[in-house]
Design an enzyme around this catalytic site. Structure first.
Site, short mmCIF file in Angstrom:
data_model
loop_
_atom_site.label_atom_id
_atom_site.label_comp_id
_atom_site.label_asym_id
_atom_site.label_seq_id
_atom_site.Cartn_x
_atom_site.Cartn_y
_atom_site.Cartn_z
N HIS A 10 0.84 -1.21 0.00
CA HIS A 10 0.00 0.00 0.00
C HIS A 10 0.86 1.24 0.00
CE1 HIS A 10 -3.92 -1.86 0.52
NE2 HIS A 10 -3.24 -2.80 1.14
N LYS A 51 2.93 2.16 14.30
CA LYS A 51 4.37 2.35 14.50
C LYS A 51 5.03 1.38 15.47
CE LYS A 51 4.83 5.84 11.80
NZ LYS A 51 5.57 5.61 10.57
N TYR A 104 -8.77 7.14 7.41
CA TYR A 104 -8.84 7.90 8.66
C TYR A 104 -9.99 8.89 8.50
CZ TYR A 104 -4.13 6.09 9.41
OH TYR A 104 -3.05 5.27 9.58
N PRO A 134 -1.78 3.00 18.69
CA PRO A 134 -1.72 2.36 17.36
C PRO A 134 -1.88 3.35 16.20
CG PRO A 134 -3.25 1.20 18.81
CD PRO A 134 -2.88 2.48 19.50
N TYR A 192 4.74 9.13 8.08
CA TYR A 192 3.84 7.98 7.98
C TYR A 192 4.55 6.76 7.39
CZ TYR A 192 -0.63 5.60 7.19
OH TYR A 192 -1.67 4.71 7.23
P1 RFL Z 1 5.03 -7.81 22.42
O1 RFL Z 1 4.48 -8.09 21.07
O2 RFL Z 1 4.09 -7.35 23.48
O3 RFL Z 1 5.77 -9.12 22.89
C1 RFL Z 1 6.22 -9.27 24.22
C2 RFL Z 1 6.30 -10.75 24.51
O4 RFL Z 1 6.83 -10.94 25.83
C3 RFL Z 1 6.05 -11.92 26.52
N1 RFL Z 1 6.19 -11.68 27.96
C4 RFL Z 1 6.95 -12.45 28.78
N2 RFL Z 1 7.67 -13.55 28.56
C5 RFL Z 1 8.32 -14.12 29.61
N3 RFL Z 1 8.25 -13.62 30.88
C6 RFL Z 1 7.53 -12.52 31.15
N4 RFL Z 1 7.49 -12.02 32.39
C7 RFL Z 1 6.84 -11.88 30.07
N5 RFL Z 1 6.04 -10.77 29.98
C8 RFL Z 1 5.67 -10.67 28.70
C9 RFL Z 1 4.65 -11.70 25.99
O5 RFL Z 1 3.81 -12.84 26.20
C10 RFL Z 1 4.93 -11.42 24.51
O6 RFL Z 1 4.97 -12.60 23.76
O7 RFL Z 1 6.20 -6.70 22.37
P2 RFL Z 1 7.28 -6.37 21.20
O8 RFL Z 1 7.98 -7.60 20.72
O9 RFL Z 1 8.05 -5.23 21.72
O10 RFL Z 1 6.38 -5.86 19.95
C11 RFL Z 1 5.64 -4.69 20.04
C12 RFL Z 1 4.38 -4.83 19.18
O11 RFL Z 1 3.68 -6.01 19.54
C13 RFL Z 1 3.46 -3.61 19.35
O12 RFL Z 1 4.22 -2.42 19.40
C14 RFL Z 1 2.45 -3.50 18.19
O13 RFL Z 1 1.53 -4.56 18.23
C15 RFL Z 1 1.72 -2.17 18.23
N6 RFL Z 1 0.69 -2.08 17.18
C16 RFL Z 1 1.05 -1.80 15.88
N7 RFL Z 1 2.35 -1.62 15.53
C17 RFL Z 1 2.70 -1.42 14.23
O14 RFL Z 1 3.90 -1.24 13.95
N8 RFL Z 1 1.77 -1.41 13.22
C18 RFL Z 1 0.42 -1.59 13.49
O15 RFL Z 1 -0.39 -1.62 12.55
C19 RFL Z 1 0.02 -1.77 14.86
N9 RFL Z 1 -1.28 -2.01 15.17
C20 RFL Z 1 -0.66 -2.36 17.51
C21 RFL Z 1 -1.62 -2.33 16.47
C22 RFL Z 1 -1.05 -2.68 18.82
C23 RFL Z 1 -2.38 -2.94 19.11
N10 RFL Z 1 -2.71 -3.22 20.46
C24 RFL Z 1 -3.26 -4.43 20.90
C25 RFL Z 1 -2.22 -2.31 21.48
C26 RFL Z 1 -2.95 -2.61 16.75
C27 RFL Z 1 -3.35 -2.91 18.07
C28 RFL Z 1 -4.80 -3.20 18.32
#
Ligand code: RFL
Length: 405
Positions: free
Chosen positions: A68, A304, A209, A300, A395
């Site tokens: 995209h 990012k 948006y 979100p 973006y």
């Molecule tokens: P994560 O993905 O939260 O992974 C952390 C992992 O650590 C584990 N954990 C533990 N393991 C052992 N011992 C413990 N004490 C632990 N505590 C936690 C967890 O189970 C998990 O597996 O962090 P990481 O790797 O830093 O990645 C970050 C991303 O997941 C996050 O920033 C994104 O999902 C944010 N986000 C988006 N980011 C984008 O770049 N593009 C998007 O389109 C986007 N859309 C979103 C999103 C986040 C969303 N939510 C749920 C807040 C959409 C949504 C709805």
């Protein structure tokens, strides 16, 4: 190297270190099935895809994602697109669900002989300012999910030279740093988001948006059969207030433009997101490095968080590779300083996008004035190529700055 967390940050770091021949073990709280099914992000920046491809980690992403290069804004029944890909010389996004990427990264790490313990919550990290760090895990879950020789419920200590806290905002790594050594910066935003996932084909070819006086609405893309939507809601609102019929009616109203129809389907997930931003400085202490959501979270808006997480992991992998190649510790010492400028630039962009697209919270006397400012800003985005190019730069995400590890 001990890596806490098998999310995008931990798994990218683990794969890249493994390729560089640096021994590491990943310890994850949840089961494999759980992390491979957790739907979150979907927007992958050009430089993230580029970095993964350089490490041979993007085969399925490149084959199965959708590309995209423009997004749409709607307000008061009007619509216009911003071709951010063209405005940035081709920095398009790829749309690919985060859980698919997590699945691919687990497969490649385990396939190359990596060590990953699922169902092993880390409860604390000790020795961060001594010559050896220790991860303390307390395994839980069924025996089948536990590693060899580890009994159910038996605490396990893992000795490491360094620890990467890739365990998200609520993890165990950051709280293991002695009090007063890290400074936290945070903001609770003045509205909430209702996040909706539905088995519905997209009603659009590009992310939408929509600014509406009732509040923001977003239509995000995931796959040809699954779509994500967001609705601005008041802080403290609850999922129970949003039956399916109200969700579809509100989306239809806020996204309305002539000759357009919202395709509906079975709603599979609704949640109220905590709209919070947070950064910790520095992103390291002693033998611990904080990576991804463990160090910073971002709303979100703009997609990012996962991209920042992968960029952090790339920088830390580069620093560790240099260290183990005998080039000294200056890159490790400078990890936080290398990452924070982009973290803050991204926070600023995300807040700017929220200001642009969210209705001022009702009741305040200056809300109509603020709304007029938003309309003026949208008009500039539509009419000024310079303004649109600045938006596109933020973006599309930073230009690739990581040198290959
Ligand atoms: P994560 O993905 O939260 O992974 C952390 C992992 O650590 C584990 N954990 C533990 N393991 C052992 N011992 C413990 N004490 C632990 N505590 C936690 C967890 O189970 C998990 O597996 O962090 P990481 O790797 O830093 O990645 C970050 C991303 O997941 C996050 O920033 C994104 O999902 C944010 N986000 C988006 N980011 C984008 O770049 N593009 C998007 O389109 C986007 N859309 C979103 C999103 C986040 C969303 N939510 C749920 C807040 C959409 C949504 C709805």
């Amino acid at each position: 190297m001990g890596i806490i967390g098998a999310g995008p940050a931990g798994l990218v770091l683990a794969n890249v270190l493994q390729q560089a021949g640096i021994g590491c073990v990943v310890v994850e709280r949840h089961t494999r099935a759980y992390v491979e099914a957790r739907a979150r992000a979907g927007v992958i920046e050009h430089r993230t895809a580029d970095f993964l491809a350089r490490h041979g980690l993007a085969d399925r992403l490149l084959a199965e994602s959708a590309r995209h290069g423009s997004c749409e804004f709607r307000y008061q029944g009007e619509r216009f697109s911003v071709p951010y890909g063209a405005l940035t010389g081709g920095r398009d996004h790829l749309v690919y669900p985060q859980q698919f990427l997590v699945r691919d990264l687990i497969e490649s790490f385990l396939g190359a002989g990596g060590t990953l313990f699922f169902s092993h919550p880390v409860v604390g990290v000790a020795g961060l300012d001594s010559d050896r760090a220790v991860l303390r895990c307390e395994p839980a879950g069924s025996d089948a999910e536990l590693g060899d020789g580890v009994g159910r419920g038996e605490p396990v200590d893992i000795d490491c030279e360094f620890v990467a806290g890739c365990d998200g905002f609520y993890g165990a790594a950051r709280p293991s740093v002695p009090a007063g050594r890290l400074r936290a910066f945070g903001r609770q935003h003045e509205f909430g988001w209702l996040a909706i996932l539905a088995e519905a084909p997209p009603s659009t070819e590009e992310i939408i948006y929509a600014l509406h006086e009732e509040g923001f609405a977003g239509h995000m893309l995931r796959t040809p059969t699954v779509s994500r939507y967001y609705l601005q809601v008041p802080v403290g609102d609850a999922v129970e207030n949003w039956p399916d019929a109200r969700i579809w009616a509100t989306l239809r109203r806020r996204l309305a433009v002539a000759d357009w129809e919202l395709k509906t389907g079975r709603i599979t997930e609704t949640s109220i997101l905590d709209m919070r931003s947070f950064v910790v400085e520095p992103m390291q202490y002693g033998r611990l490095f904080l990576v991804g959501d463990a160090a910073h979270i971002i709303t979100p808006a703009g997609g990012k968080g996962m991209n920042l997480a992968v960029a952090d992991a790339g920088e830390l992998a580069r620093a560790l590779t240099a260290y183990y190649a005998g080039a000294g510790s200056h890159l490790l010492d400078g990890y936080s300083a290398a990452r924070l400028p982009e973290v803050w630039r991204t926070q600023e962009f995300s807040r700017w996008l929220l200001n642009l697209t969210h209705s001022p919270v009702g009741g305040s006397t200056d809300a109509p004035f603020m709304h007029r400012l938003q309309l003026s800003r949208l008009a500039q985005l539509r009419d000024s190529e310079t303004f649109a190019a600045t938006f596109a730069d933020g973006y599309a995400g930073a230009r690739p700055v990581l040198s290959p590890v």
